[in-house]
Design a protein around this motif. Structure first.
Motif, mmCIF file in Angstrom:
data_model
loop_
_atom_site.group_PDB
_atom_site.id
_atom_site.type_symbol
_atom_site.label_atom_id
_atom_site.label_comp_id
_atom_site.label_asym_id
_atom_site.label_seq_id
_atom_site.Cartn_x
_atom_site.Cartn_y
_atom_site.Cartn_z
ATOM 1 N N GLY A 1 -9.686 -2.366 7.513
ATOM 2 C CA GLY A 1 -9.646 -3.490 6.458
ATOM 3 C C GLY A 1 -10.745 -3.147 5.702
ATOM 4 N N ILE A 2 -12.181 -3.014 6.273
ATOM 5 C CA ILE A 2 -13.226 -2.587 5.678
ATOM 6 C C ILE A 2 -13.429 -1.450 4.837
ATOM 7 N N LYS A 3 -12.455 -0.576 5.456
ATOM 8 C CA LYS A 3 -12.575 0.618 4.651
ATOM 9 C C LYS A 3 -11.733 0.829 3.309
ATOM 10 N N ALA B 1 -7.022 -6.196 2.476
ATOM 11 C CA ALA B 1 -8.101 -5.729 3.312
ATOM 12 C C ALA B 1 -8.465 -6.941 4.072
ATOM 13 N N VAL B 2 -8.688 -8.127 3.434
ATOM 14 C CA VAL B 2 -9.005 -9.371 4.005
ATOM 15 C C VAL B 2 -8.050 -9.785 5.252
ATOM 16 N N TRP C 1 -11.657 -2.127 1.647
ATOM 17 C CA TRP C 1 -12.250 -2.836 0.949
ATOM 18 C C TRP C 1 -13.083 -1.928 -0.088
ATOM 19 N N THR C 2 -13.608 -1.256 0.825
ATOM 20 C CA THR C 2 -14.821 -0.286 0.119
ATOM 21 C C THR C 2 -14.300 1.033 -0.828
ATOM 22 N N ASN D 1 -5.118 -5.048 -3.054
ATOM 23 C CA ASN D 1 -5.528 -4.327 -1.820
ATOM 24 C C ASN D 1 -6.834 -5.080 -1.217
ATOM 25 N N TYR D 2 -7.510 -5.695 -2.051
ATOM 26 C CA TYR D 2 -8.578 -6.583 -1.444
ATOM 27 C C TYR D 2 -8.103 -7.743 -0.477
ATOM 28 N N ASP E 1 0.894 -1.346 -0.094
ATOM 29 C CA ASP E 1 -0.027 0.101 -0.057
ATOM 30 C C ASP E 1 0.935 1.073 -0.034
ATOM 31 N N THR F 1 -4.879 -13.837 -3.985
ATOM 32 C CA THR F 1 -5.230 -12.435 -4.605
ATOM 33 C C THR F 1 -4.129 -12.148 -5.622
ATOM 34 N N ASN G 1 -11.576 0.789 -2.601
ATOM 35 C CA ASN G 1 -10.483 0.348 -3.718
ATOM 36 C C ASN G 1 -10.734 0.791 -5.137
#
Length: 324
Positions: free
Chosen positions: A155-157, A270-271, A159-160, A266-267, A92, A305, A162
């Motif tokens: 992590g949730i942020k 995030a996981v 993912w959303t 990045n996904y 990142d 990934t 991306n």
């Protein structure tokens, strides 16, 4: 505060890092300013990874001498897992560095030196943050749950967000620096200061170096809590962090040339962050996920990934040199 490692192991670690930086600076000086080719980036990436794995073997041997094989196995596994997590999260950083270099049109020949200086600054600041974090966890154990919740949310942020385009102009660090620095409109070789209209002002290169250092510390707010989920030993946290950072420059030039191929990475990151944050939180109910399971999850998620990214990557040109 200083972890389980004896004083001589701390001294050996510091000596290895200082020697590695000395060699890196000597090579940089000998080569001079130049654009880094993909083959060169691959060679240096292999060198830094090999050095990190060699240190892990040395660390294992040191703990065998001090505490026995059972402790040695645990510490070596914690280091390896922490190193892989920090190396993965550094991806990142690399994409943000690439955005900074593109925004400021940093010539390819200057990028290597900028990264070197930024990385040294980041190493010093991270060491301070890690030692403070280790003290906080020792004094206030509940802060681990705060770290865990923070990582899950991050992590949730990630993912959303991306699909969102990065906007460096709105970066608060850049806005703050411009308040305190008068910056010339042009580069002056590798100088940090130059004369402009009769006044001594900073060059864009100084601004870029400062931004790279600040950016890495900001990302450390995510990565340092992540490794504290793997181990609370400040020595393992610090060493895995520093060795991951040491290879960041070579990794930058390697990934910068292939950025489009890892568009889904990045996904995966995030996981990984959500998993590590959850691992920290479930300790509250007495559930402790073994380090070997953590290592398998991190490697598995990133491998899937990256393979999926390569399979679905858009077609790009086969350039051999990283351009500005």
């Amino acid at each position: 505060m200083f972890g389980s490692a004896p004083a001589w192991l701390w001294a050996a670690f510091i000596a290895i890092v200082v020697l590695a930086l000395f060699v890196d600076f000597a090579v940089l000086k000998k080569q001079g300013s130049h654009a880094v080719s993909v083959p060169e980036a691959i060679r240096w990436s292999i060198v830094w990874v090999a050095l990190s794995l060699a240190f892990n073997v040395f660390l294992w041997w040191a703990y065998v001498q001090e505490s026995g094989s059972a402790v040695a196995h645990t510490k070596a596994l914690e280091f390896l897992t922490g190193y892989l997590v920090e190396k993965s999260l550094a991806v990142d950083n690399i994409f943000v560095f690439l955005m900074i270099f593109t925004y400021f049109s940093v010539p390819a020949a200057f990028q290597k030196r900028v990264l070197m200086i930024g990385i040294i600054l980041a190493m010093v600041l991270r060491a301070i943050m890690i030692l403070i974090g280790g003290w906080l966890i020792a004094e206030f154990h509940w802060i681990l749950y705060v770290f865990g919740a923070f990582l899950v949310i991050t992590g949730i942020k990630m993912w959303t967000a991306n699909d969102e385009e990065g906007d460096l102009e709105s970066n608060p660090a850049l806005k703050m620096l411009r308040r305190f620095m008068t910056v010339s409109p042009h580069y002056d070789g590798e100088k940090f200061f130059t004369l402009h209209n009769g006044a001594k002002v900073a060059t864009p290169l100084l601004l870029v170096c400062t931004l790279v250092g600040i950016t890495d510390v900001i990302f450390a707010v995510d990565s340092i809590p992540a490794i504290f989920a793997i181990t609370s030993d400040p020595f393992i946290v610090l060493t895995s962090n520093i060795f991951a950072i040491l290879g960041l420059r070579a990794m930058f030039f390697l990934l910068a040339a292939m950025a489009a191929k890892f568009h889904l990475l990045n996904y995966g990151l995030a996981v990984v962050l959500v998993f590590i944050g959850t691992k920290m939180l479930v300790v509250y109910w007495g559930i402790k996920i073994p380090a070997l399971v953590s290592l398998a999850v991190v490697v598995g998620v990133l491998a899937v990934t990256m393979v999926w990214s390569v399979k679905t990557a858009p077609k790009i040109g086969g350039s051999k040199t990283v351009q500005d």
